[in-house]
Design a protein around this motif. Structure first.
Motif, mmCIF file in Angstrom:
data_model
loop_
_atom_site.group_PDB
_atom_site.id
_atom_site.type_symbol
_atom_site.label_atom_id
_atom_site.label_comp_id
_atom_site.label_asym_id
_atom_site.label_seq_id
_atom_site.Cartn_x
_atom_site.Cartn_y
_atom_site.Cartn_z
ATOM 1 N N ARG A 236 0.918 -1.164 -0.082
ATOM 2 C CA ARG A 236 0.120 0.100 0.028
ATOM 3 C C ARG A 236 0.923 1.237 0.001
ATOM 4 N NH1 ARG A 236 -4.033 -2.406 -1.892
ATOM 5 N NH2 ARG A 236 -5.332 -3.621 -0.426
ATOM 6 N N LEU B 287 -11.255 -7.049 9.101
ATOM 7 C CA LEU B 287 -11.511 -6.385 8.101
ATOM 8 C C LEU B 287 -10.893 -4.942 8.278
ATOM 9 C CD1 LEU B 287 -15.139 -7.650 7.179
ATOM 10 C CD2 LEU B 287 -12.925 -8.144 5.751
ATOM 11 N N ARG C 192 -6.853 -5.775 7.618
ATOM 12 C CA ARG C 192 -6.673 -5.391 6.328
ATOM 13 C C ARG C 192 -6.949 -4.034 5.740
ATOM 14 N NH1 ARG C 192 -9.771 -10.636 4.037
ATOM 15 N NH2 ARG C 192 -8.899 -12.423 5.189
ATOM 16 N N ARG C 193 -7.252 -3.344 6.597
ATOM 17 C CA ARG C 193 -7.215 -1.680 6.190
ATOM 18 C C ARG C 193 -8.334 -1.265 5.284
ATOM 19 N NH1 ARG C 193 -1.366 0.119 7.563
ATOM 20 N NH2 ARG C 193 -1.226 -0.526 9.590
ATOM 21 N N ARG C 194 -9.590 -2.297 5.297
ATOM 22 C CA ARG C 194 -10.539 -2.086 4.581
ATOM 23 C C ARG C 194 -11.361 -0.772 5.075
ATOM 24 N NH1 ARG C 194 -12.618 -7.132 1.781
ATOM 25 N NH2 ARG C 194 -10.576 -7.931 1.063
ATOM 26 N N GLU D 145 -16.796 -0.652 2.960
ATOM 27 C CA GLU D 145 -16.364 -1.846 2.434
ATOM 28 C C GLU D 145 -16.591 -3.057 3.357
ATOM 29 O OE1 GLU D 145 -12.599 -3.878 0.016
ATOM 30 O OE2 GLU D 145 -12.388 -1.833 0.750
ATOM 31 N N GLY D 146 -15.986 -2.859 4.656
ATOM 32 C CA GLY D 146 -16.043 -3.755 5.672
ATOM 33 C C GLY D 146 -17.697 -4.175 5.846
ATOM 34 N N VAL E 275 -18.708 -6.522 2.944
ATOM 35 C CA VAL E 275 -17.980 -7.608 2.852
ATOM 36 C C VAL E 275 -18.746 -8.557 4.059
ATOM 37 C CG1 VAL E 275 -15.957 -8.966 3.847
ATOM 38 C CG2 VAL E 275 -15.911 -7.148 2.039
#
Length: 152
Positions: free
Chosen positions: A37, A116, A120-122, A126-127, A130
């Motif tokens: 990233r 998440l 995972r740094r969503r 977005e989390g 999911v």
């Protein structure tokens, strides 16, 4: 057979390398950017990947070319190799990121949100998506926000 592969097998390693980079540079960068990233790290990982592909007189590339059968196209194989090398680089520079033991005591929804959003740094939205499309299809956004606050 691709021109770079033909050159490599016929002994023209520098010409093969130039052709290889011309053909696959964008794919390698895209793969690295998918894993790494931090923009500053992308170039470091790119250099490491190129170094690894050249190691041992192009050992990895030659091994692929020498295999009698290929279960995947070369580009698919290359993405896998680059992704693994990028992950190895991240681990060597940042270590494995372990999830704290206390997270295991949280309810399943909170554990998943922690994974998440924090690991995972969503993004928060977005989390939520999911979770809704996966293990928690009945989760409302309000319930998600309450659980998210509890995780923080």
């Amino acid at each position: 057979m691709e021109p770079w592969a033909h050159q490599l097998l016929s002994g023209g390693t520098e010409a093969a390398w130039d052709l290889f980079l011309e053909r696959y540079r964008r794919l390698i960068f895209a793969t690295i950017r998918h894993v790494v990233r931090d923009p500053d790290d992308v170039m470091d990982v790119f250099a490491r990947v190129l170094e690894a592909l050249r190691e041992g007189d192009f050992r990895r590339l030659r091994a692929y070319l020498a295999a009698p059968e290929h279960p995947a196209r070369f580009s698919t194989w290359l993405v896998t190799v680059v992704r693994r090398l990028a992950i190895d680089w991240l681990r060597s520079h940042r270590g494995r990121q372990a999830i704290p033991v206390a997270v295991g005591a949280l309810p399943p929804l909170h554990q998943r949100i922690f994974e998440l959003v924090l690991v995972r740094r969503r993004g928060h939205a977005e989390g939520y998506e999911v979770l809704r499309t996966g293990p928690f299809p009945a989760l409302t956004f309000r319930e998600y926000l309450v659980a998210l606050r509890a995780v923080y």
